[in-house]
Design a protein around this motif. Structure first.
Motif, PDB file in Angstrom:
ATOM      1  N   ILE A   1       3.179   6.163   5.178  1.00 45.90           N
ATOM      2  CA  ILE A   1       2.074   6.728   4.402  1.00 45.90           C
ATOM      3  C   ILE A   1       1.812   8.161   4.841  1.00 45.90           C
ATOM      4  N   PHE A   2       1.762   8.354   6.166  1.00 49.33           N
ATOM      5  CA  PHE A   2       1.490   9.706   6.656  1.00 49.33           C
ATOM      6  C   PHE A   2       2.617  10.662   6.273  1.00 49.33           C
TER       7      PHE A   2
ATOM      8  N   ILE B   1       4.521  10.602   3.653  1.00 49.08           N
ATOM      9  CA  ILE B   1       4.420  10.967   2.233  1.00 49.08           C
ATOM     10  C   ILE B   1       3.362  12.048   2.034  1.00 49.08           C
ATOM     11  N   VAL B   2       2.210  11.861   2.687  1.00 52.00           N
ATOM     12  CA  VAL B   2       1.137  12.840   2.504  1.00 52.00           C
ATOM     13  C   VAL B   2       1.553  14.196   3.081  1.00 52.00           C
ATOM     14  N   LEU B   3       2.194  14.159   4.256  1.00 53.31           N
ATOM     15  CA  LEU B   3       2.621  15.416   4.876  1.00 53.31           C
ATOM     16  C   LEU B   3       3.610  16.150   3.994  1.00 53.31           C
ATOM     17  N   SER B   4       4.544  15.403   3.396  1.00 55.08           N
ATOM     18  CA  SER B   4       5.538  16.110   2.590  1.00 55.08           C
ATOM     19  C   SER B   4       4.891  16.648   1.321  1.00 55.08           C
TER      20      SER B   4
ATOM     21  N   PRO C   1      -5.031  10.413  13.476  1.00 56.04           N
ATOM     22  CA  PRO C   1      -4.134  11.034  12.493  1.00 56.04           C
ATOM     23  C   PRO C   1      -4.731  11.070  11.097  1.00 56.04           C
ATOM     24  N   PHE C   2      -5.547  10.065  10.764  1.00 60.90           N
ATOM     25  CA  PHE C   2      -6.172  10.032   9.442  1.00 60.90           C
ATOM     26  C   PHE C   2      -7.089  11.228   9.254  1.00 60.90           C
TER      27      PHE C   2
ATOM     28  N   TYR D   1       0.830  -1.194   0.000  1.00 59.28           N
ATOM     29  CA  TYR D   1       0.000   0.000   0.000  1.00 59.28           C
ATOM     30  C   TYR D   1       0.867   1.248   0.000  1.00 59.28           C
ATOM     31  N   LEU D   2       1.970   1.157   0.751  1.00 59.54           N
ATOM     32  CA  LEU D   2       2.900   2.291   0.800  1.00 59.54           C
ATOM     33  C   LEU D   2       3.490   2.554  -0.578  1.00 59.54           C
ATOM     34  N   ALA D   3       3.832   1.473  -1.293  1.00 61.48           N
ATOM     35  CA  ALA D   3       4.401   1.628  -2.629  1.00 61.48           C
ATOM     36  C   ALA D   3       3.405   2.301  -3.566  1.00 61.48           C
ATOM     37  N   ILE D   4       2.134   1.887  -3.444  1.00 62.87           N
ATOM     38  CA  ILE D   4       1.119   2.488  -4.305  1.00 62.87           C
ATOM     39  C   ILE D   4       0.942   3.964  -3.976  1.00 62.87           C
ATOM     40  N   SER D   5       0.941   4.265  -2.652  1.00 61.12           N
ATOM     41  CA  SER D   5       0.816   5.678  -2.264  1.00 61.12           C
ATOM     42  C   SER D   5       1.980   6.479  -2.809  1.00 61.12           C
TER      43      SER D   5
END
Lengths: 514, 176, 103
Positions: free
Chosen positions: C66-67, C69-72, B150-151, B53-57
């Motif tokens: 994930i967080f 990446i979004v923050l940056s 956090p989301f 999922y991280l890779a896709i993001s």
């Protein structure tokens, strides 16, 4: 693995946490609704958004005050993401106070009112800024710390860049934003190393420290130093301070009144949490740094910060730049109780921050007014201004005396409490560095006397070159008198305030020093 | 060496080479396009950590979002920005060479330190040797339970950044 | 399927971090500096994901990645808007030439 029972427990935690999260929820809703109000009423009425935001801040203030009744001891919310403690509520009150004063000043400020692109967005930013600050000061999970700090940083970039149609503001903003992004990138790398060493991001419980103790010392040192880079940037300590004077000089005074107080207070709150994780609970106040004693590094940074801030302030001609260095010097003083970390130092830190917020709001209110009314930005242009505005000038002298730390002001009490908590720690631990710190702090207070008192010198004892006729607006006088009254109260009757603060911080400290 | 590991090192090599080119190139557009390769390879490496999922993001946000924003930013500014190295005197060139040597020295020093750190055996005490795959369901589950706060907060932050960036970049109306 | 040792992930991220740092330290151009910062963030994300894969309990690393990446992404948007304004004011994006605020 994803059984329904587990999900129910987790969700119940979340719904159970919501009543304790009302101030933040209110601020978020105000933010979102304000965007729509701005969209639909932009043509008809320009003052609706500021009014609505102020009403929202008042509501958030009400809920925050209500939390004193609800929260008697530390509680963990949202599955250990944030921790609400009585001391944290004091911080949240301070943020709201700073935001409301800034709000009132900004409505009247020439720079913001006449912004070429409208001013609604400025006020829309305030509630979401408050959410970020609250998250930052309550966070107990490295993810939440990082998220809160980024939220505050990005909001700060936007506020600093608000005037970016002028070259100076654009330059200040770009320095601020790039340097901030760099420090948060370094911090993220440090967090990733800490995660690798401990296998957890949560600061709740003892897993974090227990795993960190197993790791080699120099690796944890590197990781901690990288994470510290992010914190030191937020509280603008040496060597992460050089953006401060540029930003202060290029930004309108009301904005600086906010940026120099609230994010810094939040930075100290989060740094306090972070340091608390690395110290073991002991019977005495004596700290144990299980891996890599970074107490001395922090002492060194604190000494450098206050000395450099004060010495550079001596050389300044521009008043806003001078106050920028003054706020750097105050960072150095506020770091002192952090290093000691006792029951007493927890209270003295909060006391100092309360007084610091009052002082800085007051001084930037005055500096902003002098700029708007008399066009005075340089020290030279303050010549003889006392004659035109006796009441505000007296207020200015009181605030400056408090910034130096002279009795009978709150600044004196704050410094006194901080110094004595360090002295107490020195008696127990006999760490020579603490003694150096005390000596440096006393010397710095003397240096500070010289540059702060230049301002009243110019105002009272030099002749003015022009005759000014300017009326001081009533709202400004009222806020000013309230702030000065607060500063004087904290100096003349400190015992009540100290008692109240230590009642709220004691609980946090007791857990640690049981 | 199996194909699996070969692909990993291919991605790694591509990532470092393109990042280096992006940083030292004298043409801004070229360096942004080279950055495209870097971000793509990072996503490839993330697949090897089983963080799908991280890779896709990474692909969606960096390659699809940030790069486009960067390109827009460059296109909106003038043409002559693209030429990084303008005409300079001998002094300026000497200063920039010194600057680069210093920067490279510091970066190499940090790399040496980090390499020492990472080749240390200290990590072994903390991490386990067995890799486990992370099913995407559990990522979603955690996003909606443990990481719900956090989301939600990050959605607020994105809205704020959007409004702020739009406001800053907007041109003032001249008729005011 | 053979596994790749943790150290190789970490060394790659360290190299990426240092390339990013080089870009920031040489200060040739604001956009290049921003690119360097993004490379550093990416290095952090690789680290988090790698540690997360080898750590068995919660896979927190991936979530943090994930967080991050979004923050940056958010901070890049704001920083680029500011850089655009700087370009309009100063007609250059070389940090050395943008220097009006001084002692």
């Amino acid at each position: 693995m994803m059984n329904n029972l587990n999900a129910t427990v987790l969700l119940e935690q979340i719904t159970g946490s919501l009543p304790y999260f009302l101030p933040e929820i209110v601020c978020s809703l105000v933010f979102i609704v304000a965007i729509f109000i701005d969209l639909f009423t932009r043509k008809q009425s320009r003052s609706l958004v500021p009014f609505f935001v102020f009403a929202g801040l008042l509501l958030a203030l009400f809920f925050t005050l209500d939390q004193f009744r609800m929260v008697k001891e530390e509680i963990w919310l949202f599955n250990g993401m944030i921790r609400l403690s009585p001391a944290g509520i004091i911080y949240k009150l301070l943020f709201l106070l700073a935001a409301m004063v800034t709000h009132i000043l900004s409505i009247r400020s020439k720079a913001i009112r006449l912004a070429p692109k409208g001013y609604a967005e400025f006020f829309i930013m305030l509630p979401v800024f408050i959410v970020g600050l609250n998250i930052m000061s309550m966070s107990s999970h490295l993810l939440m710390i990082f998220l809160g700090m980024e939220m505050v940083s990005i909001a700060s970039y936007i506020l600093v860049a608000y005037m970016a149609e002028q070259p100076r503001s654009a330059e200040a903003a770009v320095k601020y934003a790039l340097f901030g992004a760099l420090s948060s990138a370094v911090m993220l790398y440090g967090i990733s190393l800490l995660y690798g060493l401990t296998g957890t991001l949560s600061l709740q419980g003892s897993t974090f420290l227990a795993n960190l103790s197993k790791a080699p010392e120099y690796i944890s040192a590197l990781a901690i130093l990288m994470v510290l880079a992010g914190f030191l940037y937020k509280i603008s300590a040496v060597p992460f301070h050089f953006y401060v004077p540029d930003v202060y000089e290029g930004t309108p005074a009301p904005v600086i009144a906010f940026l120099s107080t609230a994010p810094k207070a939040a930075g100290f709150a989060v740094l306090f949490t972070f340091i608390g994780v690395f110290t073991l609970p002991m019977e005495s106040y004596h700290l144990v740094w299980p891996k890599f004693n970074w107490e001395n590094i922090l002492v060194f940074i604190s000494i450098c910060t206050m000395t450099l801030g004060n010495l550079s302030a001596l050389a300044q001609k521009n008043v806003k730049r001078m106050m920028a260095y003054s706020s750097i010097a105050h960072t150095g003083f506020m770091m002192m109780p952090l290093l000691v970390f006792s029951e007493m130092s927890a209270a003295s830190l909060v006391f100092y921050i309360v007084v610091y917020v009052l002082m800085n709001l007051a001084i930037f209110l005055l500096v902003g007014h002098m700029e708007d009314a008399y066009g005075a930005t340089e020290l030279e242009s303050y010549k003889g201004l006392a004659a035109f505005n006796p009441l505000l000038s007296v207020c200015m002298v009181i605030v400056l005396a408090s910034l130096v730390g002279l009795p009978p002001t709150g600044g004196f009490t704050g410094k006194f409490l901080v110094f004595s908590s360090v002295l107490e720690a020195y008696r127990i631990s006999h760490n020579p560095w603490l003694l150096y710190l005390l000596v440096a702090a006393v010397l710095n207070t003397v240096i500070a006397l010289f540059f702060y008192l230049r301002l009243p010198l110019y105002m009272y004892f030099r002749k003015a070159e022009k005759i000014y006729t300017s009326k001081t607006p009533l709202y400004l006088l009222v806020i000013m008198c309230l702030l000065v009254a607060g500063i004087l109260m904290a100096g003349v009757f400190p015992s009540e305030l100290v008692k109240w603060i230590s009642a709220h911080t004691a609980e946090t400290a007791q857990i640690r020093f049981k | 060496m199996s194909v699996y590991t070969l692909i990993f090192y291919f991605f790694g090599l591509m990532m470092l080479a393109s990042a280096l080119y992006a940083v030292i190139s004298t043409n801004l557009v070229r360096s942004v396009f080279s950055l495209f390769l870097t971000f793509f390879s990072v996503a490839g490496i993330l697949v090897f950590t089983r963080a799908d999922y991280l890779a896709i993001s990474q692909l969606m946000i960096y390659v699809g979002g940030i790069l486009v924003v960067l390109l827009f930013g460059i296109m909106l500014s003038d043409k002559n920005v693209l030429e990084l190295v303008g005409r300079k005197g001998r002094k300026a060139i000497a200063a920039s060479v010194l600057n680069r040597v210093l920067g490279a020295g510091l970066a190499l020093l940090l790399f040496a330190v980090l390499a020492c750190v990472f080749l240390d055996d200290g990590w072994k005490s903390v991490v386990s040797e067995s890799q486990q795959a992370e099913p995407i369901q559990s990522t979603g589950f955690m996003m909606m339970t443990t990481y719900l706060l956090p989301f939600e907060m990050i959605s607020l932050l994105l809205l704020m950044a959007l409004i702020g960036a739009a406001y800053i970049a907007r041109k003032p109306k001249h008729n005011r | 399927m053979s596994t790749i040792p943790l150290e190789h992930f970490l060394l790659m991220s360290a190299a990426l971090f240092c390339i990013g740092l080089y870009a920031v330290l040489t200060r040739r151009n604001l956009v290049i500096m921003l690119i360097g910062i993004e490379l550093m963030v990416n290095a952090g994300v690789i680290n988090l994901a790698a540690f997360g894969a080898f750590e068995t309990s919660h896979h927190e690393g991936q979530m943090m990645g994930i967080f991050a990446i979004v923050l940056s992404a958010a901070s890049v948007a704001v920083a680029l808007a500011i850089i655009l304004k700087v370009y309009q004011q100063f007609n250059t994006i070389e940090p050395g030439k943008i220097d009006t605020l001084r002692n």
